[in-house]
Design an enzyme around this catalytic site. Structure first.
Site, PDB file in Angstrom:
ATOM      1  N   THR A 169       0.816  -1.208   0.000  1.00  0.00           N
ATOM      2  CA  THR A 169       0.000   0.000   0.000  1.00  0.00           C
ATOM      3  C   THR A 169       0.853   1.263   0.000  1.00  0.00           C
ATOM      4  O   THR A 169       1.993   1.256   0.469  1.00  0.00           O
ATOM      5  CB  THR A 169      -0.908  -0.013   1.261  1.00  0.00           C
ATOM      6  OG1 THR A 169      -1.441   1.280   1.468  1.00  0.00           O
ATOM      7  CG2 THR A 169      -0.121  -0.368   2.521  1.00  0.00           C
ATOM      8  N   ASP A 170       0.254   2.359  -0.448  1.00  0.00           N
ATOM      9  CA  ASP A 170       0.952   3.654  -0.371  1.00  0.00           C
ATOM     10  C   ASP A 170       1.012   4.181   1.061  1.00  0.00           C
ATOM     11  O   ASP A 170       1.766   5.113   1.358  1.00  0.00           O
ATOM     12  CB  ASP A 170       0.281   4.692  -1.290  1.00  0.00           C
ATOM     13  CG  ASP A 170      -1.180   4.984  -0.944  1.00  0.00           C
ATOM     14  OD1 ASP A 170      -1.744   4.322  -0.048  1.00  0.00           O
ATOM     15  OD2 ASP A 170      -1.765   5.893  -1.579  1.00  0.00           O
ATOM     16  N   GLU A 171       0.219   3.564   1.967  1.00  0.00           N
ATOM     17  CA  GLU A 171       0.148   4.099   3.337  1.00  0.00           C
ATOM     18  C   GLU A 171       1.466   3.928   4.092  1.00  0.00           C
ATOM     19  O   GLU A 171       1.690   4.575   5.111  1.00  0.00           O
ATOM     20  CB  GLU A 171      -1.016   3.456   4.099  1.00  0.00           C
ATOM     21  CG  GLU A 171      -2.325   3.675   3.363  1.00  0.00           C
ATOM     22  CD  GLU A 171      -3.583   3.368   4.153  1.00  0.00           C
ATOM     23  OE1 GLU A 171      -3.541   3.413   5.392  1.00  0.00           O
ATOM     24  OE2 GLU A 171      -4.605   3.093   3.513  1.00  0.00           O
TER      25      GLU A 171
ATOM     26  N   TYR B 218      -1.908  -0.572  10.975  1.00  0.00           N
ATOM     27  CA  TYR B 218      -2.029  -1.227   9.657  1.00  0.00           C
ATOM     28  C   TYR B 218      -0.816  -0.900   8.784  1.00  0.00           C
ATOM     29  O   TYR B 218      -0.143  -1.794   8.275  1.00  0.00           O
ATOM     30  CB  TYR B 218      -3.320  -0.786   8.955  1.00  0.00           C
ATOM     31  CG  TYR B 218      -3.330  -1.087   7.468  1.00  0.00           C
ATOM     32  CD1 TYR B 218      -3.276  -2.406   7.006  1.00  0.00           C
ATOM     33  CD2 TYR B 218      -3.361  -0.055   6.512  1.00  0.00           C
ATOM     34  CE1 TYR B 218      -3.274  -2.693   5.641  1.00  0.00           C
ATOM     35  CE2 TYR B 218      -3.357  -0.334   5.151  1.00  0.00           C
ATOM     36  CZ  TYR B 218      -3.307  -1.658   4.712  1.00  0.00           C
ATOM     37  OH  TYR B 218      -3.287  -1.937   3.365  1.00  0.00           O
TER      38      TYR B 218
ATOM     39  N   LYS C  51       2.236  -3.313   7.317  1.00  0.00           N
ATOM     40  CA  LYS C  51       2.531  -3.490   5.888  1.00  0.00           C
ATOM     41  C   LYS C  51       3.977  -3.063   5.597  1.00  0.00           C
ATOM     42  O   LYS C  51       4.672  -3.700   4.807  1.00  0.00           O
ATOM     43  CB  LYS C  51       1.560  -2.683   5.025  1.00  0.00           C
ATOM     44  CG  LYS C  51       0.134  -3.186   5.021  1.00  0.00           C
ATOM     45  CD  LYS C  51      -0.043  -4.584   4.450  1.00  0.00           C
ATOM     46  CE  LYS C  51       0.172  -4.664   2.959  1.00  0.00           C
ATOM     47  NZ  LYS C  51      -0.188  -6.013   2.404  1.00  0.00           N
TER      48      LYS C  51
END
Ligand code: NAD
Ligand code: TYD
Length: 357
Positions: A132-134, A158, A162
């Site tokens: 993810t970009d997060e 989260y 990741k």
């Protein structure tokens, strides 16, 4: 054949459906069927012998080794994860178990499997990690979008889990030569999206006459990508991505949450008008998410330059398709909203000031 993990979830099921629509290469689909996994997403493959579904945990080393040795996949495409930021805030444990330990376990299984392949098979094997970009953290309004060299700065349990899994994947390439590929994608939307995430939550709450909860001031920005475009990007990376590389995937579609919700209400007002008033009347500002990242934006030039991928859908075309899909699949919605879903709604929204979601 390929082994897909998490292929009963939102993106994984779209990926499996698209894969088998475009190729006869079979898929082994390993999924634990958590609250987010749903075999109804795969109903179209009920009679399809190219799809082999296995209920199980990526952390079950015996099961995974057995699947690899029996089916001899040429690639692993790893979607399985706990994926919802709000759940990670209320209960981070499962995120560490699946996203960190589970990915570690899968990497170990892949390493052992790949070591015993022939030279040719080894050269062709790929471990594609869907991320993810997060992991890059939060941008200010004038910051440049995230590129593949942006430093990691995850802010939620989260995104931290990741990020940890991305680092493990990177290390397995550098240390053991595992031919890994990592993709970091922006927010997806489309069919089979579980209605805990903003877009499907707003569509389903609107139609049910419930509040449309906007966290904080609604000015947080996300870069939205239609799920079919994400799946196409993953296929491109799997085919031609360079082992050890990471690829950012995004839609060049930055929108504030408030804009997204207004767009959804406008479409619903046209396609399923209320007896009186607009769906926008149901909008409700509620207490913000703790540590809420302000802005995400992806610089997707590397994947376009190197692999020729760019999104086919605009936000306008993709969001229309999505709303229509939800209107046409009310039974799917009713099914996922039974059971534990209502408990989650109470847990996440019950305590937020002013919320009736
Ligand atoms: P999802 O929550 O809809 O689906 C996750 C799937 O993984 C479910 O089917 C679940 O049953 C399965 N699963 C969970 N734990 C498992 C375990 N221990 N073993 C086997 N299966 C397990 O998630 P999603 O939105 O489809 O996301 C898929 C992947 O893409 C995730 O890795 C996520 O981090 C990443 N991603 C998602 C988005 C997005 O906008 N949704 C954006 C970028 C990246
Ligand atoms: P979400 O779909 O949970 O994705 P992510 O947090 O991974 O970006 O949320 C998208 C945006 O919408 C995010 O800024 C949080 C906001 N949001 C709300 O305003 N209300 C809600 O009820 C939800 C679930 C999200």
């Amino acid at each position: 054949m390929i082994l897909v993990t998490g292929g009963a979830g939102f993106i994984g099921s779209n990926f499996v459906l698209d894969w088998l629509a475009g190729s006869d290469e079979p898929v082994v689909n390993l999924d634990k069927l958590t609250y987010a996994g749903n075999l109804n997403n795969l109903l179209l493959l009920r009679q399809d012998s190219r799809h082999i579904f296995v209920k199980g945990d990526i952390g079950d080393t015996t099961l995974v080794a057995g699947l690899l040795n029996r089916h001899r996949p040429r690639a692993i495409v790893h979607f399985a994860a706990e994926s919802h930021v709000d759940r990670s805030i209320l209960g981070p444990g499962e995120f560490i178990t699946t996203n960190v330990n589970g990915t570690f376990s899968l990497l170990e299984a892949a390493r052992a499997y790949q070591r015993d392949l022939s030279d040719a098979e080894q050269a062709g094997f790929r471990f594609l990690h869907v991320s993810t970009d997060e992991v890059y953290g939060s941008l200010g309004p004038d910051d440049a979008p995230f590129s593949e060299t942006t430093a990691y700065a995850p802010n939620s349990p989260y995104s931290a889990s990741k990020a940890a899994s991305d680092h493990l994947v990177r290390a397995y390439h550098h240390t053991y030569g595992l031919p890994t590929l990592t993709t970091n994608c922006s927010n997806n939307y489309g069919p089979y999206h579980f209605p805990e995430k903003l877009i499907p939550l707003v569509i389903t709450n609107a139609l049910a006459g419930k509040d449309l909860p906007i966290y904080g001031d609604g000015q947080n920005v996300r870069d939205w990508l239609y799920v079919g475009d994400h799946c196409a990007a993953i296929r491109r990376v799997l085919l031609d991505g360079r082992p050890g590389e990471t690829y950012n995937i995004g839609g060049w579609n930055e929108k504030t949450n408030l804009d997204v919700v207004h767009t959804l209400c406008d479409i619903l007002d046209r396609l399923a008008p209320k007896a009186a008033g607009s769906y926008c009347d149901q909008l409700k500002f509620v207490k913000d998410r703790p540590g809420h990242d302000r802005r995400y934006a992806i610089d997707a030039r590397k994947i376009e330059r190197e692999l020729g991928w760019k999104p086919a859908e605009t936000f306008e075309s993709g969001i229309q398709k999505t709303v229509r899909w939800y209107l046409d699949h009310q039974e799917w919605v009713r099914d996922v909203q039974s059971g534990d879903y209502m408990k989650w709604v109470e847990q996440n929204y019950g305590q937020r000031e002013g919320s009736r979601a």
